[in-house]
Design a protein around this motif. Structure first.
Motif, mmCIF file in Angstrom:
data_model
loop_
_atom_site.group_PDB
_atom_site.id
_atom_site.type_symbol
_atom_site.label_atom_id
_atom_site.label_comp_id
_atom_site.label_asym_id
_atom_site.label_seq_id
_atom_site.Cartn_x
_atom_site.Cartn_y
_atom_site.Cartn_z
ATOM 1 N N ALA A 58 -13.712 4.231 -8.929
ATOM 2 C CA ALA A 58 -14.733 4.911 -9.369
ATOM 3 C C ALA A 58 -15.517 3.937 -10.163
ATOM 4 O O ALA A 58 -16.750 4.082 -10.194
ATOM 5 N N THR A 59 -15.021 2.841 -10.816
ATOM 6 C CA THR A 59 -15.729 1.733 -11.151
ATOM 7 C C THR A 59 -16.670 1.124 -10.330
ATOM 8 O O THR A 59 -17.860 1.005 -10.707
ATOM 9 N N ALA A 60 -16.288 0.729 -9.186
ATOM 10 C CA ALA A 60 -17.155 0.062 -8.084
ATOM 11 C C ALA A 60 -18.346 1.081 -7.490
ATOM 12 O O ALA A 60 -19.635 0.769 -7.517
ATOM 13 N N ARG A 61 -17.859 2.588 -7.691
ATOM 14 C CA ARG A 61 -19.027 3.541 -7.380
ATOM 15 C C ARG A 61 -19.950 3.586 -8.436
ATOM 16 O O ARG A 61 -21.234 3.679 -8.179
ATOM 17 N N LEU A 62 -19.487 3.666 -9.612
ATOM 18 C CA LEU A 62 -20.378 3.526 -11.009
ATOM 19 C C LEU A 62 -21.459 2.545 -10.712
ATOM 20 O O LEU A 62 -22.516 2.585 -11.062
ATOM 21 N N LEU A 63 -20.827 1.274 -10.538
ATOM 22 C CA LEU A 63 -21.664 0.012 -10.749
ATOM 23 C C LEU A 63 -22.716 0.171 -9.647
ATOM 24 O O LEU A 63 -23.810 -0.367 -9.531
ATOM 25 N N ASP A 64 -22.031 0.441 -8.479
ATOM 26 C CA ASP A 64 -23.361 0.556 -7.183
ATOM 27 C C ASP A 64 -24.431 1.482 -7.408
ATOM 28 O O ASP A 64 -25.494 1.309 -6.844
ATOM 29 N N GLY A 65 -24.045 2.517 -8.304
ATOM 30 C CA GLY A 65 -25.057 3.605 -8.407
ATOM 31 C C GLY A 65 -26.108 3.373 -9.556
ATOM 32 O O GLY A 65 -26.818 3.909 -9.776
#
Length: 89
Positions: free
Chosen positions: A57-64
């Motif tokens: 979820a953190t990786a998706r947040l940072l990517d978005g």
């Protein structure tokens, strides 16, 4: 909140957060919320699954995130499938 969790986005972090940075933050979060530094054997699976899910979820947040005034290039490290890391807990 957990003071040992660092901000992982530019410009606070000069480069893209690595998978290790993201996993360390997820681990700190799960430790804080669960109240356990390391889980007992009967809680290990749920503990590790939580770390994996929060890291994803953190990786998706940072990517978005769109950080204005910063150059954001999605990290290939974060888009690769994650392998469980049993020694990380």
């Amino acid at each position: 909140m957990c003071r040992s969790i660092k901000t992982l986005r530019p410009p606070v972090l000069p480069e893209e957060a690595t998978e290790d940075d993201i996993r360390a933050a997820a681990l700190q979060y799960v430790r804080k919320v669960s109240g356990f530094r390391a889980p007992a054997a009967h809680n290990r699976e749920v503990f590790e699954r939580a770390v994996d899910e929060i890291a994803d979820a953190t990786a998706r947040l940072l990517d978005g995130l769109e950080v204005r005034g910063a150059h954001h290039h999605p990290s290939a490290v974060r888009t690769q499938a994650r392998e469980p890391q049993p020694d990380a807990v």
